[in-house]
Scaffold this active site. Structure first.
Site, PDB file in Angstrom:
ATOM      1  CE  LYS A   8      -6.396  -7.566  -1.466  1.00  0.00           C
ATOM      2  NZ  LYS A   8      -7.528  -7.560  -0.587  1.00  0.00           N
TER       3      LYS A   8
ATOM      4  CE  LYS B 163     -13.175  -2.512   0.588  1.00  0.00           C
ATOM      5  NZ  LYS B 163     -13.001  -1.945   1.916  1.00  0.00           N
TER       6      LYS B 163
ATOM      7  CE  LYS C  28      -4.396  -1.831   1.358  1.00  0.00           C
ATOM      8  NZ  LYS C  28      -5.681  -1.708   2.003  1.00  0.00           N
TER       9      LYS C  28
HETATM   10  P1  ATP Z   1      -8.738  -4.094  -0.824  1.00  0.00           P
HETATM   11  O1  ATP Z   1      -7.499  -4.901  -0.636  1.00  0.00           O
HETATM   12  O2  ATP Z   1      -9.727  -4.699  -1.757  1.00  0.00           O
HETATM   13  O3  ATP Z   1      -8.484  -2.641  -1.069  1.00  0.00           O
HETATM   14  P2  ATP Z   1      -9.190  -3.898   1.967  1.00  0.00           P
HETATM   15  O4  ATP Z   1      -7.877  -4.439   2.359  1.00  0.00           O
HETATM   16  O5  ATP Z   1      -9.548  -2.487   2.178  1.00  0.00           O
HETATM   17  O6  ATP Z   1      -9.539  -4.248   0.494  1.00  0.00           O
HETATM   18  P3  ATP Z   1     -11.464  -4.768   3.556  1.00  0.00           P
HETATM   19  O7  ATP Z   1     -12.660  -4.252   2.901  1.00  0.00           O
HETATM   20  O8  ATP Z   1     -11.145  -4.196   4.867  1.00  0.00           O
HETATM   21  O9  ATP Z   1     -10.236  -4.832   2.573  1.00  0.00           O
HETATM   22  O10 ATP Z   1     -11.541  -6.344   3.666  1.00  0.00           O
HETATM   23  C1  ATP Z   1     -12.612  -7.053   4.185  1.00  0.00           C
HETATM   24  C2  ATP Z   1     -12.308  -8.516   4.139  1.00  0.00           C
HETATM   25  O11 ATP Z   1     -12.263  -8.991   2.773  1.00  0.00           O
HETATM   26  C3  ATP Z   1     -10.965  -8.936   4.749  1.00  0.00           C
HETATM   27  O12 ATP Z   1     -11.194 -10.049   5.581  1.00  0.00           O
HETATM   28  C4  ATP Z   1     -10.121  -9.344   3.572  1.00  0.00           C
HETATM   29  O13 ATP Z   1      -9.197 -10.345   3.909  1.00  0.00           O
HETATM   30  C5  ATP Z   1     -11.166  -9.859   2.604  1.00  0.00           C
HETATM   31  N1  ATP Z   1     -10.710  -9.778   1.197  1.00  0.00           N
HETATM   32  C6  ATP Z   1     -10.280  -8.670   0.561  1.00  0.00           C
HETATM   33  N2  ATP Z   1      -9.964  -8.955  -0.712  1.00  0.00           N
HETATM   34  C7  ATP Z   1     -10.199 -10.290  -0.891  1.00  0.00           C
HETATM   35  C8  ATP Z   1     -10.069 -11.187  -2.010  1.00  0.00           C
HETATM   36  N3  ATP Z   1      -9.639 -10.758  -3.182  1.00  0.00           N
HETATM   37  N4  ATP Z   1     -10.400 -12.481  -1.833  1.00  0.00           N
HETATM   38  C9  ATP Z   1     -10.854 -12.914  -0.638  1.00  0.00           C
HETATM   39  N5  ATP Z   1     -10.999 -12.123   0.457  1.00  0.00           N
HETATM   40  C10 ATP Z   1     -10.686 -10.821   0.336  1.00  0.00           C
END
Ligand code: ATP
Ligand code: LTN
Length: 326
Positions: free
Chosen positions: A195, A198, A112
């Site tokens: 992955k 968002k 990040k």
């Molecule tokens: P991103 O990485 O998408 O920007 P984030 O780290 O802000 O997302 P959160 O919205 O806080 O993620 O994540 C909520 C949950 O979703 C967490 O438990 C995370 O591990 C899970 N998660 C995020 N992306 C994935 C994915 N691609 N596959 C499975 N689980 C996921």
């Protein structure tokens, strides 16, 4: 007494199918067996710049998403992180127990901070995992359902809890991660090396929970595939593996049933059936979300914060007393 689970998501960006399949849908099934706490982690959100008005709106919208996904506010506690000041307070104590080297090894920080450069990253982004540890440890959590990307943060949480217990006496329950065998690691539809996220600039890589049927069908149609023609769970063909995993999860079929269903069929037909299955899977959620009004949400999160605080404050006062605060 029921065991406890705790999990959370950040009120940033748009939630996608990865968040749903990796985390949210497990929150819903686990609430039967556990006493559940589901937090909207808005303090984590400001580790990256956020527009205040949008953040406030997204915080409430995320509560709506939890409910529409099936989290039951009568059984589970839904609350907003900043409504419980003990999260920030315990974070300070845990930061004093954490080592620079430990935080420097966190791969999420490395990822990040890459975009704007390490020098310009907020210190909050660096210390983010200690806040996550505080979230979990305040509730004496037994189990933490998360996606694969959070595994390292969970390990740090355990290390910090064990260190504190050793130095100051038994204080925290050591939490276990709950990372589902299938679905914890949904990949981008445009690049299986990444992955589904968002924060990906390429929105075509993610199916968002509020995408309409047309958008879902288009994204799946445009999803990258691998060379070859077979539709199976071959790890060396990550794009098809990912698409078939999504199909398996949204239909509830076994691996074998999925493979049999597409034997002898082409990518075009596969993608058509996959799109229909995803659209059907999200339909009840999407219908539900429109029916939850703001007043009800405000009431749920207020009640949730009161319940959460009653537990969090007991843990924090134990911690403060053990480290020598009067
Ligand atoms: P991103 O990485 O998408 O920007 P984030 O780290 O802000 O997302 P959160 O919205 O806080 O993620 O994540 C909520 C949950 O979703 C967490 O438990 C995370 O591990 C899970 N998660 C995020 N992306 C994935 C994915 N691609 N596959 C499975 N689980 C996921
Ligand atoms: N770091 C997580 C969100 C999160 C969390 C938590 C998850 C914050 N605190 C406590 C489980 C338990 C993320 O970015 N997905």
């Amino acid at each position: 007494m029921k065991k406890r689970i705790f999990s959370g998501a950040q009120p940033t960006g748009r939630l996608h199918l990865g968040n749903y399949l990796g985390a949210l849908r497990n929150w819903v099934t686990l609430q039967d067996e556990y006493e559940a706490f589901y937090c909207i982690v808005n303090l984590h959100a400001i580790t990256l710049p956020q527009d205040p008005k949008t953040l406030r709106q997204k915080t409430l919208d995320l509560a709506r998403i939890y409910l529409a996904a099936g989290v039951d506010p009568e059984r589970s506690t839904i609350f907003i992180q900043s409504d419980v000041p003990e999260h920030a307070e315990l974070t300070w104590v845990l930061l004093c127990a954490a080592r620079m080297g430990e935080l420097e090894r966190m791969t999420q920080f490395k990822d990040k901070s890459q975009k704007g450069g390490r020098e310009r990253s907020s210190v909050g982004l660096f210390t983010y995992p200690a806040l996550m540890a505080a979230d979990i440890l305040l509730y004496q959590t037994d189990l933490v359902p998360v996606g694969q990307d959070q595994k390292q943060h969970l390990e740090l949480t355990r290390d910090l809890a064990e260190r504190f217990n050793r130095d100051f006496g038994e204080t925290f329950v050591i939490p276990e991660p709950y990372i589902p065998k299938t679905g914890a690691n949904i990949r981008s539809l445009q690049d299986p090396a990444k992955k589904m996220s968002k924060s990906d600039e390429n929105e075509a890589g993610a199916i968002f929970l509020d995408d309409d049927a047309d958008a879902i069908a288009k994204k799946i149609k445009r999803a990258v595939t691998d060379s070859g023609t077979e539709i199976n769970f071959d790890e060396t063909r990550p794009s098809i593996h990912n698409l078939l995993t999504i199909y398996q999860l949204v239909t509830g079929k076994s691996e074998q049933e999925c493979v049999e269903n597409f034997a002898g069929k082409g990518y075009g037909q596969f993608k058509g059936e996959l799109a229909d299955a995803v659209i059907e899977y999200l339909r009840p959620f999407q219908e539900q979300i429109a029916s939850i009004d703001d007043d009800a949400l405000h009431a749920f999160v207020k009640r949730g914060a009161e319940k959460a605080r009653s537990i969090a404050s007991a843990t924090l006062s134990d911690v403060f007393s053990k480290v020598g605060m009067s």
